[in-house]
Scaffold this motif. Structure first.
Motif, PDB file in Angstrom:
ATOM      1  N   ALA A   1       9.430  -2.541  -7.537  1.00 29.00           N
ATOM      2  CA  ALA A   1       9.721  -1.879  -8.814  1.00 29.00           C
ATOM      3  C   ALA A   1       8.428  -1.523  -9.535  1.00 29.00           C
ATOM      4  CB  ALA A   1      10.580  -2.794  -9.684  1.00 29.00           C
ATOM      5  N   HIS A   2       7.473  -2.447  -9.515  1.00 32.88           N
ATOM      6  CA  HIS A   2       6.200  -2.215 -10.211  1.00 32.88           C
ATOM      7  C   HIS A   2       5.415  -1.076  -9.549  1.00 32.88           C
ATOM      8  CE1 HIS A   2       2.633  -3.447 -12.527  1.00 32.88           C
ATOM      9  NE2 HIS A   2       1.961  -3.121 -11.425  1.00 32.88           N
ATOM     10  N   ALA A   3       5.241  -1.174  -8.218  1.00 37.15           N
ATOM     11  CA  ALA A   3       4.369  -0.232  -7.519  1.00 37.15           C
ATOM     12  C   ALA A   3       4.992   1.172  -7.444  1.00 37.15           C
ATOM     13  CB  ALA A   3       4.079  -0.763  -6.108  1.00 37.15           C
ATOM     14  N   LEU A   4       6.246   1.240  -7.044  1.00 35.19           N
ATOM     15  CA  LEU A   4       6.860   2.566  -6.903  1.00 35.19           C
ATOM     16  C   LEU A   4       7.130   3.177  -8.276  1.00 35.19           C
ATOM     17  CD1 LEU A   4       7.104   1.417  -4.032  1.00 35.19           C
ATOM     18  CD2 LEU A   4       9.198   2.742  -3.783  1.00 35.19           C
ATOM     19  N   GLY A   5       7.455   2.302  -9.247  1.00 38.26           N
ATOM     20  CA  GLY A   5       7.609   2.791 -10.619  1.00 38.26           C
ATOM     21  C   GLY A   5       6.320   3.459 -11.078  1.00 38.26           C
TER      22      GLY A   5
ATOM     23  N   LEU B   1      14.630  -1.205  -0.716  1.00 39.06           N
ATOM     24  CA  LEU B   1      15.477  -0.012  -0.845  1.00 39.06           C
ATOM     25  C   LEU B   1      16.450  -0.146  -2.024  1.00 39.06           C
ATOM     26  CD1 LEU B   1      16.098   2.745   0.300  1.00 39.06           C
ATOM     27  CD2 LEU B   1      17.656   1.679   1.948  1.00 39.06           C
ATOM     28  N   GLY B   2      17.023  -1.338  -2.205  1.00 37.63           N
ATOM     29  CA  GLY B   2      17.928  -1.548  -3.340  1.00 37.63           C
ATOM     30  C   GLY B   2      17.218  -1.270  -4.659  1.00 37.63           C
ATOM     31  N   VAL B   3      15.969  -1.692  -4.736  1.00 40.59           N
ATOM     32  CA  VAL B   3      15.184  -1.456  -5.956  1.00 40.59           C
ATOM     33  C   VAL B   3      14.946   0.046  -6.148  1.00 40.59           C
ATOM     34  CG1 VAL B   3      12.918  -1.856  -7.008  1.00 40.59           C
ATOM     35  CG2 VAL B   3      14.120  -3.734  -5.883  1.00 40.59           C
ATOM     36  N   VAL B   4      14.621   0.738  -5.053  1.00 40.57           N
ATOM     37  CA  VAL B   4      14.405   2.189  -5.127  1.00 40.57           C
ATOM     38  C   VAL B   4      15.668   2.886  -5.629  1.00 40.57           C
ATOM     39  CG1 VAL B   4      14.023   4.284  -3.746  1.00 40.57           C
ATOM     40  CG2 VAL B   4      12.622   2.244  -3.341  1.00 40.57           C
ATOM     41  N   VAL B   5      16.810   2.480  -5.073  1.00 44.02           N
ATOM     42  CA  VAL B   5      18.080   3.105  -5.485  1.00 44.02           C
ATOM     43  C   VAL B   5      18.268   2.928  -6.993  1.00 44.02           C
ATOM     44  CG1 VAL B   5      20.604   2.895  -5.280  1.00 44.02           C
ATOM     45  CG2 VAL B   5      19.174   2.911  -3.216  1.00 44.02           C
ATOM     46  N   HIS B   6      17.947   1.717  -7.483  1.00 42.58           N
ATOM     47  CA  HIS B   6      18.095   1.486  -8.926  1.00 42.58           C
ATOM     48  C   HIS B   6      17.114   2.336  -9.728  1.00 42.58           C
ATOM     49  CE1 HIS B   6      19.256  -0.709 -12.527  1.00 42.58           C
ATOM     50  NE2 HIS B   6      17.973  -0.701 -12.845  1.00 42.58           N
ATOM     51  N   LEU B   7      15.860   2.406  -9.254  1.00 45.42           N
ATOM     52  CA  LEU B   7      14.849   3.180  -9.992  1.00 45.42           C
ATOM     53  C   LEU B   7      15.235   4.654 -10.095  1.00 45.42           C
ATOM     54  CD1 LEU B   7      11.433   1.837  -8.557  1.00 45.42           C
ATOM     55  CD2 LEU B   7      12.467   1.292 -10.769  1.00 45.42           C
TER      56      LEU B   7
ATOM     57  N   ALA C   1       0.881  -1.183   0.000  1.00 41.35           N
ATOM     58  CA  ALA C   1       0.000   0.000   0.000  1.00 41.35           C
ATOM     59  C   ALA C   1       0.910   1.221   0.000  1.00 41.35           C
ATOM     60  CB  ALA C   1      -0.892  -0.006   1.238  1.00 41.35           C
ATOM     61  N   LEU C   2       0.567   2.214  -0.797  1.00 45.60           N
ATOM     62  CA  LEU C   2       1.420   3.412  -0.814  1.00 45.60           C
ATOM     63  C   LEU C   2       0.607   4.664  -1.109  1.00 45.60           C
ATOM     64  CD1 LEU C   2       1.883   4.336  -4.002  1.00 45.60           C
ATOM     65  CD2 LEU C   2       3.544   2.485  -3.969  1.00 45.60           C
ATOM     66  N   ARG C   3       1.191   5.792  -0.727  1.00 46.25           N
ATOM     67  CA  ARG C   3       0.559   7.097  -1.001  1.00 46.25           C
ATOM     68  C   ARG C   3       1.657   8.134  -1.161  1.00 46.25           C
ATOM     69  NH1 ARG C   3      -3.607   7.834   3.225  1.00 46.25           N
ATOM     70  NH2 ARG C   3      -1.957   8.733   4.499  1.00 46.25           N
ATOM     71  N   ALA C   4       1.447   9.018  -2.132  1.00 44.13           N
ATOM     72  CA  ALA C   4       2.431  10.093  -2.351  1.00 44.13           C
ATOM     73  C   ALA C   4       2.362  11.090  -1.199  1.00 44.13           C
ATOM     74  CB  ALA C   4       2.132  10.795  -3.672  1.00 44.13           C
ATOM     75  N   ARG C   5       3.499  11.693  -0.885  1.00 45.94           N
ATOM     76  CA  ARG C   5       3.580  12.713   0.173  1.00 45.94           C
ATOM     77  C   ARG C   5       3.778  14.083  -0.460  1.00 45.94           C
ATOM     78  NH1 ARG C   5       5.563  11.088   5.372  1.00 45.94           N
ATOM     79  NH2 ARG C   5       6.523  13.139   5.454  1.00 45.94           N
ATOM     80  N   ALA C   6       3.565  15.089   0.351  1.00 41.75           N
ATOM     81  CA  ALA C   6       3.753  16.458  -0.144  1.00 41.75           C
ATOM     82  C   ALA C   6       5.243  16.822  -0.167  1.00 41.75           C
ATOM     83  CB  ALA C   6       2.986  17.430   0.750  1.00 41.75           C
ATOM     84  N   ASP C   7       6.059  16.079   0.589  1.00 44.04           N
ATOM     85  CA  ASP C   7       7.500  16.391   0.618  1.00 44.04           C
ATOM     86  C   ASP C   7       8.291  15.275  -0.097  1.00 44.04           C
ATOM     87  OD1 ASP C   7       7.464  14.255   2.307  1.00 44.04           O
ATOM     88  OD2 ASP C   7       7.743  15.426   4.149  1.00 44.04           O
ATOM     89  N   ASP C   8       9.590  15.239   0.113  1.00 41.40           N
ATOM     90  CA  ASP C   8      10.415  14.260  -0.625  1.00 41.40           C
ATOM     91  C   ASP C   8      10.923  13.142   0.292  1.00 41.40           C
ATOM     92  OD1 ASP C   8      12.207  15.618   0.905  1.00 41.40           O
ATOM     93  OD2 ASP C   8      13.658  15.979  -0.703  1.00 41.40           O
ATOM     94  N   ARG C   9      10.121  12.795   1.302  1.00 45.75           N
ATOM     95  CA  ARG C   9      10.540  11.741   2.232  1.00 45.75           C
ATOM     96  C   ARG C   9      10.003  10.388   1.776  1.00 45.75           C
ATOM     97  NH1 ARG C   9      12.919  10.875   6.970  1.00 45.75           N
ATOM     98  NH2 ARG C   9      13.619  13.024   6.959  1.00 45.75           N
ATOM     99  N   LEU C  10      10.860   9.365   1.869  1.00 41.40           N
ATOM    100  CA  LEU C  10      10.444   7.984   1.563  1.00 41.40           C
ATOM    101  C   LEU C  10      10.416   7.193   2.864  1.00 41.40           C
ATOM    102  CD1 LEU C  10       9.960   5.650  -0.563  1.00 41.40           C
ATOM    103  CD2 LEU C  10      12.409   5.191  -0.336  1.00 41.40           C
TER     104      LEU C  10
ATOM    105  N   ALA D   1       3.907   4.640  -9.171  1.00 39.72           N
ATOM    106  CA  ALA D   1       3.646   5.844  -8.362  1.00 39.72           C
ATOM    107  C   ALA D   1       4.459   7.031  -8.879  1.00 39.72           C
ATOM    108  CB  ALA D   1       3.988   5.566  -6.905  1.00 39.72           C
ATOM    109  N   TRP D   2       5.618   6.763  -9.444  1.00 42.52           N
ATOM    110  CA  TRP D   2       6.459   7.834  -9.984  1.00 42.52           C
ATOM    111  C   TRP D   2       6.234   8.038 -11.481  1.00 42.52           C
ATOM    112  CZ3 TRP D   2      10.792   5.560  -6.555  1.00 42.52           C
ATOM    113  CH2 TRP D   2      10.831   6.262  -5.337  1.00 42.52           C
ATOM    114  N   GLY D   3       5.151   7.453 -11.992  1.00 40.57           N
ATOM    115  CA  GLY D   3       4.740   7.748 -13.367  1.00 40.57           C
ATOM    116  C   GLY D   3       5.509   6.997 -14.439  1.00 40.57           C
ATOM    117  N   GLN D   4       6.217   5.901 -14.045  1.00 41.91           N
ATOM    118  CA  GLN D   4       6.918   5.130 -15.072  1.00 41.91           C
ATOM    119  C   GLN D   4       5.985   4.074 -15.659  1.00 41.91           C
ATOM    120  OE1 GLN D   4      10.332   3.445 -13.069  1.00 41.91           O
ATOM    121  NE2 GLN D   4      11.126   5.458 -12.529  1.00 41.91           N
ATOM    122  N   ALA D   5       6.238   3.698 -16.922  1.00 39.68           N
ATOM    123  CA  ALA D   5       5.442   2.634 -17.536  1.00 39.68           C
ATOM    124  C   ALA D   5       5.739   1.332 -16.796  1.00 39.68           C
ATOM    125  CB  ALA D   5       5.820   2.496 -19.007  1.00 39.68           C
ATOM    126  N   ALA D   6       4.686   0.533 -16.555  1.00 40.89           N
ATOM    127  CA  ALA D   6       4.883  -0.718 -15.794  1.00 40.89           C
ATOM    128  C   ALA D   6       5.364  -1.822 -16.726  1.00 40.89           C
ATOM    129  CB  ALA D   6       3.576  -1.107 -15.109  1.00 40.89           C
TER     130      ALA D   6
END
Ligand code: GLA
Length: 439
Positions: free
Chosen positions: A188-192, A147-153, A107-116, A194-199
């Motif tokens: 990778a799928h979900a955060l990708g 986190l490793g996946v996030v770093v790569h994304l 489950a995820l939701r975008a924040r108003a700031d840049d915190r993960l 959420a950040w507007g990348q093609a799945a």
């Protein structure tokens, strides 16, 4: 047959695309924390409705932790079971995995700031940092995987939208059902998204492999992320690991059932043992390639060439190479049997794989052998073997449709007589890759 986009990460050790794959690496699987929800063990086949409600519940847990608010998104990423091609992926051979209808909830939701923030319903400790200030290395904790996946994304594509993310799931963790690929591909799928990348599945596979190998430090083959990202319901994935080519083979859902029995054994030792098998196979190939000049990997070396070189290999490496050569041949036979609708023939291949894993590859344990032997006593069982790396974890059983009732009780009783406890039995269905719910 489709070809996967070149991942720039070698499909097996010794392949030349990535020199880092040859570095000695730690093997650490997702922490063995038991079941996300013990109540789901030993119940009849779950269905999509059930997954829906489990995810809705996960959404409520997210709201408890991060507050109510609009814009919460829910994702599911499956686990996998490999039916054939045991220990072939890092040897460049064919494998036959299938995604399962249990896995990771996100489950995820975008924040108003840049915190993960990365939190889990299964773990106390959460990760939290500004996106611009992510750590430079893994820390040995559960969140290394996402986190490793996030770093790569984020490499070369920095983001400023922070996210609150809550992980959970209903897969036995560290039990050979690839909870680690499930969380990595799912991230990778979900955060990708959420950040507007093609799945794109290949994008998720590359990110998951990078995260597991380069960030977490697991020397894994390519089977698990491919299985999680690309599977289809009612099919097994046929993946030629040397060429990274795959296709979907129909699996007779009408007449076949998959049960998984968890031995409950989680061995710390398994990490070193897995790496040792990878190294033994690399050594066997070094010796054999002189006698099989066309071979690019151990899976290319025919059984006859292994036999001719048995003295040079010595007994241990000869056993490993015999397993690989026979498993390649068996996996191709299993494919033919499945396509011909020859279910008993397919099951015999699955069971012969267990023999080979026990006698030649030496990755079974008495608990798994007991489960497999008990399974074979049950009318309607077509085949049974340990699944995943071995050294503990789960056995997979292929049954005829009508053979499910009473099977769990039979295996549990046989196991209890010997080991004094009842192992959980799961009935699974084949499933699709990661997806968003309610979208
Ligand atoms: C583990 C690894 C896979 C594969 C299997 C054995 O699950 O992660 O890459 O090598 O063992 O088939």
């Amino acid at each position: 047959m489709r070809r996967g986009a070149r991942s720039s990460i070698a499909p097996y050790p010794g392949a030349s695309r990535d020199s880092r794959a040859r570095l000695p690496q730690r093997v650490v699987r997702a922490p063995a924390r038991g079941y996300a929800n013990p109540a789901v063990a030993s119940r009849p086949e779950p269905d999509e409705q059930r997954l829906d409600s489990l995810l809705a519940h996960h959404g409520e847990r997210f709201a408890e932790r991060f507050g109510n608010g609009s814009g919460t998104r829910l994702f599911f990423s499956p686990g996998r079971v490999n039916l054939m091609g045991a220990h072939l992926d890092y040897n460049g051979g064919p494998v036959m995995p299938m995604a399962l209808d249990r896995g990771t909830f996100i489950a995820l939701r975008a924040r108003a700031d840049d915190r993960l923030t990365l939190a889990s319903t299964l773990e106390g400790e959460a990760f939290s940092a500004r996106l611009a200030e992510l750590p430079a290395a893994a820390s040995g904790r559960w969140f290394d995987y996402p986190l490793g996946v996030v770093v790569h994304l984020l490499r070369g594509r920095p983001r400023s939208t922070g996210l609150d993310v809550l992980f959970g799931g209903n897969l036995p963790i560290g039990a050979g059902l690839s909870s680690s690929a499930s969380i990595c591909v799912g991230t990778a799928h979900a955060l990708g998204k959420a950040w507007g990348q093609a799945a794109e599945p290949m994008t998720s596979i590359v990110a998951a492999l990078w995260g597991e190998r380069e960030w977490v430090g697991v020397r894994c083959g390519i089977m698990d992320p491919y299985a999680v990202a690309l599977s289809r319901p009612g099919h097994v994935l046929w993946l030629e690991c040397k060429q990274e080519r795959f296709e979907h083979l129909p699996f007779d859902r009408e007449n076949l059932r998959i049960a998984v029995v968890d031995s409950g054994i989680r061995r710390e030792l398994a990490k070193g043992d897995f790496n040792r098998r990878v190294a033994e196979c690399a050594r066997a190939f070094e010796l054999l390639r002189a006698h099989a000049p066309d071979a690019e990997c151990l899976a290319d070396v025919p059984a006859a060439a292994v036999e001719r070189s048995a003295d040079e290999l010595g007994p241990l490496l000869a056993r490993r190479a015999r397993h690989v050569a026979s498993e390649v041949e068996r996996t191709r036979r299993a494919r033919a049997a499945l396509l011909a609708g020859d279910h008993p023939g397919f099951g015999r291949c699955v069971s012969a794989t267990h023999e080979s894993l026990r006698e030649l590859y030496e990755v079974s344990v008495p608990e798994l052998d007991c489960i497999v032997a008990a399974a074979h006593e049950w009318q309607g069982v077509l085949g049974a073997r340990l699944t995943g790396a071995g050294f503990g974890g789960c056995a997979v059983v292929i049954l005829a449709r009508d053979a499910c009732a009473g099977f769990d009780e039979h295996v549990q009783r046989a196991f209890e007589q010997r080991f004094g406890r009842r192992p959980p039995v799961f009935f699974f269905r084949s499933d699709a890759g990661p997806r968003e719910y309610g979208s």
